[in-house]
Design an enzyme around this catalytic site. Sequence first.
Site, mmCIF file in Angstrom:
data_model
loop_
_atom_site.group_PDB
_atom_site.id
_atom_site.type_symbol
_atom_site.label_atom_id
_atom_site.label_comp_id
_atom_site.label_asym_id
_atom_site.label_seq_id
_atom_site.Cartn_x
_atom_site.Cartn_y
_atom_site.Cartn_z
ATOM 1 N N VAL A 58 1.437 -3.535 4.027
ATOM 2 C CA VAL A 58 1.673 -4.797 4.639
ATOM 3 C C VAL A 58 2.816 -5.687 4.300
ATOM 4 O O VAL A 58 3.228 -6.794 4.997
ATOM 5 C CB VAL A 58 0.294 -5.805 4.572
ATOM 6 C CG1 VAL A 58 -0.712 -5.118 5.316
ATOM 7 C CG2 VAL A 58 0.193 -6.124 2.940
ATOM 8 N N TYR A 92 -4.514 -2.765 -9.686
ATOM 9 C CA TYR A 92 -4.142 -2.660 -8.166
ATOM 10 C C TYR A 92 -3.111 -3.777 -7.693
ATOM 11 O O TYR A 92 -2.214 -3.522 -6.688
ATOM 12 C CB TYR A 92 -5.460 -2.948 -7.339
ATOM 13 C CG TYR A 92 -5.238 -2.935 -5.867
ATOM 14 C CD1 TYR A 92 -5.116 -1.437 -5.418
ATOM 15 C CD2 TYR A 92 -5.452 -3.878 -5.135
ATOM 16 C CE1 TYR A 92 -4.913 -1.543 -3.938
ATOM 17 C CE2 TYR A 92 -5.272 -3.751 -3.771
ATOM 18 C CZ TYR A 92 -5.147 -2.863 -3.132
ATOM 19 O OH TYR A 92 -4.953 -2.772 -1.709
ATOM 20 N N SER A 111 0.848 -1.067 0.010
ATOM 21 C CA SER A 111 0.044 -0.061 -0.063
ATOM 22 C C SER A 111 0.844 1.274 0.017
ATOM 23 O O SER A 111 0.193 2.479 -0.119
ATOM 24 C CB SER A 111 -1.018 0.001 1.372
ATOM 25 O OG SER A 111 -2.078 -0.948 1.076
ATOM 26 N N LYS A 131 0.186 3.464 -3.065
ATOM 27 C CA LYS A 131 -1.166 4.142 -3.096
ATOM 28 C C LYS A 131 -0.948 5.905 -3.036
ATOM 29 O O LYS A 131 -1.406 6.759 -3.355
ATOM 30 C CB LYS A 131 -1.990 4.035 -1.788
ATOM 31 C CG LYS A 131 -2.763 2.562 -2.128
ATOM 32 C CD LYS A 131 -3.310 2.098 -0.853
ATOM 33 C CE LYS A 131 -3.915 0.741 -1.144
ATOM 34 N NZ LYS A 131 -4.450 0.232 0.161
ATOM 35 N N TYR A 184 -4.051 4.214 8.270
ATOM 36 C CA TYR A 184 -5.441 3.572 8.524
ATOM 37 C C TYR A 184 -5.992 4.071 9.971
ATOM 38 O O TYR A 184 -5.827 5.095 10.403
ATOM 39 C CB TYR A 184 -5.463 1.922 8.630
ATOM 40 C CG TYR A 184 -4.646 1.857 7.193
ATOM 41 C CD1 TYR A 184 -5.305 2.064 5.932
ATOM 42 C CD2 TYR A 184 -3.357 1.127 6.999
ATOM 43 C CE1 TYR A 184 -4.707 1.603 4.692
ATOM 44 C CE2 TYR A 184 -2.774 0.740 5.867
ATOM 45 C CZ TYR A 184 -3.604 1.169 4.744
ATOM 46 O OH TYR A 184 -2.979 0.754 3.561
HETATM 47 N N1 GLN Z 1 -2.390 -5.653 -1.406
HETATM 48 C C1 GLN Z 1 -2.668 -5.546 0.091
HETATM 49 C C2 GLN Z 1 -4.377 -5.655 0.106
HETATM 50 O O1 GLN Z 1 -5.155 -5.498 -0.903
HETATM 51 C C3 GLN Z 1 -2.566 -4.037 0.651
HETATM 52 C C4 GLN Z 1 -2.725 -3.639 1.865
HETATM 53 C C5 GLN Z 1 -1.819 -2.848 2.487
HETATM 54 O O2 GLN Z 1 -0.817 -2.886 2.025
HETATM 55 N N2 GLN Z 1 -2.255 -2.291 3.832
HETATM 56 O O3 GLN Z 1 -4.775 -6.145 1.183
#
Ligand code: GLN
Length: 317
Positions: free
Chosen positions: A271, A201, A76, A79, A253
């Site tokens: 993550v 994505y 993420s 993003k 988050y």
């Molecule tokens: N690819 C992970 C997902 O879609 C990304 C989530 C993250 O990094 N917080 O769950």
Amino acid sequence: MRKPPQNPHDLSRHDLDDILGTINEDVRQRFGEGKLPDYIPSLAEVPKDRFGMALALPDGKIHAVGNARERFSIQSVSKVYTLTLALSAVGDELWKRVDREPSGDPFNSLVQLEYEKGIPRNPFMNAGALVTADVVLSSYDDAEATLIGFMRTRSGNPEIGSDEVVAKSERESGHRNVAMANFIRSYGNLENSVDDVLAFYYLQCSLRMDCVDLARSVQYLADAGHCATSGVQVTSAEGATRINSVMMTAGTYDAAGDFAYYVGLPAKSGVGGGIVAVVPHVMGICVWSPGLDDKGNSLLGRYALHRFTRMTGLSVF
Ligand code: GLN
């Protein structure tokens, strides 16, 4: 008499390599803490005893420690860059399709989507990132090549690419993202097919980079939109300020409050254990350690950022 306040932004006051060395030693004492994200099987195989940290300054200088040149899945963290590309393409129109409020919910939560009629709370939770991915897909002729080119130019590393094994692992286990994309599409908030949006994505999440690459890649947000590596004005000064503000309120988050409290910097986590952070007008930062806390943020990465802002005074507060 009270001493005049010292300006932490004056970097000549800090021995940055010494500070990184101390943090590296402390973090290594805590190896083993945190949990790997077993909902993406290929990420659950990464060794936990890794820590890297890199600082990228506006003059192009890098300070790095530990496993700062070992590549990992940026997840993420990507993003931030798709948000930058989407804002460059459609400007404030983006905010009609995705909000910029903190969610207070986990990154993969669906609950708010129904009563907010398919408008995700922010571009950093998965739902908002899917809408942002849709905007990028509609705006650029070859969105995948555009994103990969963007990351290569920002970092100065022409070898950056996606990890097909991780992308496949996500494709096979991403039932929640499939549900979310279909749900958003049912409200008319995706222009492209669910399959195309998810494919983009998963590509963005599966990019492999190291801490030096990512610190360099986020440095434009610490210098009014100017990228030191490429010499390019990536976004306006105002654009950089706006992206930093969304990182501060939503980049980690439902831990964004805690991050503001302990770290005090705009940050975006993934993550894969990476976190990028920005000291506005001073530097871009990346930390990486794969063990996650219960909110999906790197546990030791966050500890390292906390130590860094405590030791230097370089928080925004
Ligand atoms: N690819 C992970 C997902 O879609 C990304 C989530 C993250 O990094 N917080 O769950």
